[in-house]
Motif scaffolding. Structure first.
Motif, PDB file in Angstrom:
ATOM      1  N   GLY A 293       6.361  -2.995  16.555  1.00  0.00           N
ATOM      2  CA  GLY A 293       5.528  -3.897  17.332  1.00  0.00           C
ATOM      3  C   GLY A 293       5.769  -5.350  17.023  1.00  0.00           C
ATOM      4  O   GLY A 293       5.473  -6.227  17.821  1.00  0.00           O
ATOM      5  N   ARG A 294       6.291  -5.619  15.850  1.00  0.00           N
ATOM      6  CA  ARG A 294       6.658  -6.969  15.463  1.00  0.00           C
ATOM      7  C   ARG A 294       7.422  -6.875  14.153  1.00  0.00           C
ATOM      8  O   ARG A 294       7.398  -5.840  13.485  1.00  0.00           O
ATOM      9  CB  ARG A 294       5.428  -7.859  15.273  1.00  0.00           C
ATOM     10  N   THR A 295       8.065  -7.945  13.764  1.00  0.00           N
ATOM     11  CA  THR A 295       8.772  -7.946  12.498  1.00  0.00           C
ATOM     12  C   THR A 295       7.826  -8.363  11.379  1.00  0.00           C
ATOM     13  O   THR A 295       6.972  -9.223  11.568  1.00  0.00           O
ATOM     14  CB  THR A 295       9.986  -8.892  12.541  1.00  0.00           C
ATOM     15  N   PHE A 296       8.007  -7.742  10.218  1.00  0.00           N
ATOM     16  CA  PHE A 296       7.169  -8.049   9.067  1.00  0.00           C
ATOM     17  C   PHE A 296       7.959  -8.715   7.944  1.00  0.00           C
ATOM     18  O   PHE A 296       7.565  -8.662   6.794  1.00  0.00           O
ATOM     19  CB  PHE A 296       6.510  -6.762   8.553  1.00  0.00           C
ATOM     20  N   SER A 297       9.040  -9.352   8.306  1.00  0.00           N
ATOM     21  CA  SER A 297       9.902  -9.939   7.280  1.00  0.00           C
ATOM     22  C   SER A 297       9.235 -11.089   6.535  1.00  0.00           C
ATOM     23  O   SER A 297       9.691 -11.462   5.454  1.00  0.00           O
ATOM     24  CB  SER A 297      11.208 -10.421   7.908  1.00  0.00           C
ATOM     25  N   ARG A 298       8.160 -11.674   7.088  1.00  0.00           N
ATOM     26  CA  ARG A 298       7.449 -12.750   6.404  1.00  0.00           C
ATOM     27  C   ARG A 298       6.014 -12.342   6.071  1.00  0.00           C
ATOM     28  O   ARG A 298       5.142 -13.185   5.860  1.00  0.00           O
ATOM     29  CB  ARG A 298       7.427 -14.000   7.285  1.00  0.00           C
TER      30      ARG A 298
END
Length: 127
Positions: free
Chosen positions: A26-31
């Protein structure tokens, strides 16, 4: 829609190992800092480990230190929990969680500081 999905739970004998995965979509969690929690029947949800978005900072609960190792692969949007030397008292439903973007402090043990949660995966350690 943001989703965190845990996998890898199961039944294992004491002294054995399991590797849990938490896949985010659903979205990136890299941050986003992330963490693992667990909840045994009749007990409150308990912090297991937190990991900073870069993976450079981690914080383990004393009860799992030296036995569990957290890691993350931001390219795959996935976090892992390698659990070794498992004990019957590790039996619980394990949840992964994520915090909001670049949260401060970067690693947190309070579940109220997490914004996204998975549905949990059962880990059962037999004696």
């Amino acid at each position: 829609q943001v989703q965190l999905v845990e996998s890898g739970g199961g039944l294992v004998q004491a002294g054995g190992s399991l590797r849990l995965s938490c896949a985010a979509s659903g979205r990136t969690f890299s941050r986003n800092s992330m963490g693992w929690f667990r909840q045994a029947p009749g007990k409150e949800r308990e912090f297991v480990v937190g990991i900073m978005w870069s993976g450079g900072v981690t914080n383990y609960a004393d009860s799992v230190k030296g036995r569990f190792t957290v890691s993350r692969d931001n390219a795959k949007n996935t976090m892992y929990l390698q659990m070794n030397s498992l004990k019957p008292e590790d039996t619980a439903v394990y949840y992964c969680a994520a915090r909001s973007y670049e949260s401060i402090p970067p690693v947190a043990s309070n579940p109220r500081m997490y914004d996204y949660w998975g549905q949990g995966t059962q880990v059962t350690v037999s004696s």
